[in-house]
Scaffold this motif. Structure first.
Motif, PDB file in Angstrom:
ATOM      1  N   VAL A   1      -1.806  -4.746  -9.271  1.00 45.06           N
ATOM      2  CA  VAL A   1      -2.737  -4.690 -10.400  1.00 45.06           C
ATOM      3  C   VAL A   1      -2.966  -6.094 -10.966  1.00 45.06           C
TER       4      VAL A   1
ATOM      5  N   HIS B   1      -6.433  -1.706 -10.596  1.00 46.33           N
ATOM      6  CA  HIS B   1      -5.703  -1.540  -9.331  1.00 46.33           C
ATOM      7  C   HIS B   1      -6.445  -2.202  -8.168  1.00 46.33           C
TER       8      HIS B   1
ATOM      9  N   ILE C   1       3.494  -4.525  -8.629  1.00 48.79           N
ATOM     10  CA  ILE C   1       3.804  -3.161  -9.049  1.00 48.79           C
ATOM     11  C   ILE C   1       3.413  -3.015 -10.523  1.00 48.79           C
ATOM     12  N   ARG C   2       3.265  -1.775 -10.961  1.00 47.48           N
ATOM     13  CA  ARG C   2       2.960  -1.549 -12.379  1.00 47.48           C
ATOM     14  C   ARG C   2       4.232  -1.769 -13.192  1.00 47.48           C
TER      15      ARG C   2
ATOM     16  N   LYS D   1       5.953  -0.432  -0.711  1.00 46.77           N
ATOM     17  CA  LYS D   1       5.181   0.603  -1.423  1.00 46.77           C
ATOM     18  C   LYS D   1       4.657   0.032  -2.739  1.00 46.77           C
TER      19      LYS D   1
ATOM     20  N   ASP E   1       1.914  -1.296  -5.719  1.00 44.45           N
ATOM     21  CA  ASP E   1       0.810  -0.769  -6.523  1.00 44.45           C
ATOM     22  C   ASP E   1       0.223  -1.967  -7.272  1.00 44.45           C
TER      23      ASP E   1
ATOM     24  N   GLU F   1      -6.220  -2.764  -3.643  1.00 43.45           N
ATOM     25  CA  GLU F   1      -5.665  -2.221  -2.408  1.00 43.45           C
ATOM     26  C   GLU F   1      -4.509  -3.063  -1.893  1.00 43.45           C
TER      27      GLU F   1
END
Length: 290
Positions: free
Chosen positions: A237, A264, A252-253, A233, A235, A266
């Motif tokens: 960046v 961001h 991830i952030r 999962k 994210d 995909e």
């Protein structure tokens, strides 16, 4: 790339290039390789491997040399037209293994992204067929016809750590927890700091001074990050510095980067592709201007 980055990229690649056929291999520089991959009813994919540095899919066109070096020719001989069965991370290290189904059986292409890096091909028996760099070391040897051995672990695999085992951090005495955590686990300094930020534990706290509540918080936040990686999962960046320059790419952030601007993507593959394309170009321009 950190060990966390490797875990994220391996998860994505298993979704995208498993069962892909290796159409061809190109050696772009002494350490950079491009694998052209094909899957039925899908566009051609390009996998970029740079020993000691990075591994990700790329959408950029790469200039290919007319005459491939001997190492590249050997890779072509053994794994061209091979089917990638799966991609694995060794423990939680910066080592990625591709299991490839060939006419000679299941071979393994191993990319080491630590130190000076290496790319190694082994046969079905685990014997080294060829390597980008052959060398004999104190703890292992990368030599032809020798059984391949992984480098010693840089720390414990965080996926296997229990709350009770985390108590061992206190044995590091007066060492700062940020350094102790990075030494104890294979997560590197950036993610050791991130875990502590999320756990609200001062990174300069000595290991021996950690309270049970602080250790609980560290274990909880470490588990939360690992859960994101395990479940994919992400994210992804890229991070832009206060000076407006591309500073990093992350799956991830991160709390550490909250004051900075992010963009961001995909997939983490895309984020890494953009990051390295822009930073590598900037480095080349800077070198040319000297």
């Amino acid at each position: 790339m950190t060990s966390v980055d490797v875990a994220a990229i391996v998860h994505e690649l298993n979704q995208v290039i498993s069962n892909a056929r290796i159409e061809n291999i190109y050696q772009l520089s002494p350490t950079r390789f491009l694998l052209r991959l094909h899957k039925t009813s899908q566009p051609t994919l390009q996998l970029l491997i740079e020993a000691g540095k990075r591994l990700h899919l790329t959408a950029y066109a790469m200039e290919k040399p007319l005459k491939p070096p001997v190492f590249c020719m050997t890779l072509r001989k053994h794994i061209n037209n091979g089917i990638i069965e799966d991609i694995r991370q060794h423990e939680f290290e910066r080592t990625i293994t591709f299991r490839i189904n060939t006419k000679q059986g299941t071979m393994q292409l191993i990319a080491e992204l630590f130190g000076e890096g290496n790319i190694i091909l082994t046969n079905q028996q685990g014997m080294i067929v060829t390597a980008l760099i052959f060398k004999k070391m104190r703890d292992r040897s990368i030599l032809r016809n020798v059984t391949f051995q992984h480098a010693p672990s840089s720390g414990r695999n965080p996926f296997n750590i229990t709350r009770e085992q985390l108590e061992e951090l206190k044995s590091y005495g007066q060492l700062e927890i940020v350094r102790g955590l990075a030494r104890f686990l294979s997560i590197g300094g950036l993610y050791a700091e991130e875990v502590l930020l999320r756990a609200n534990v001062d990174k300069n706290t000595s290991c021996e001074a950690l309270t049970q509540q602080q250790l609980d918080a560290v274990f909880t936040q470490l588990s939360a990050i690992l859960s994101i990686l395990r479940e994919g999962k992400l994210d992804p960046v890229t991070v832009i510095s206060a000076e407006g320059e591309l500073a990093d790419a992350a799956p991830i952030r991160l709390k550490k980067f909250e004051p900075l601007k992010t963009r961001h993507y995909e997939s983490f593959n895309e984020a890494l592709d953009q990051y390295y394309a822009q930073t590598s170009h900037a480095a080349q321009v800077s070198e040319a201007q000297r």
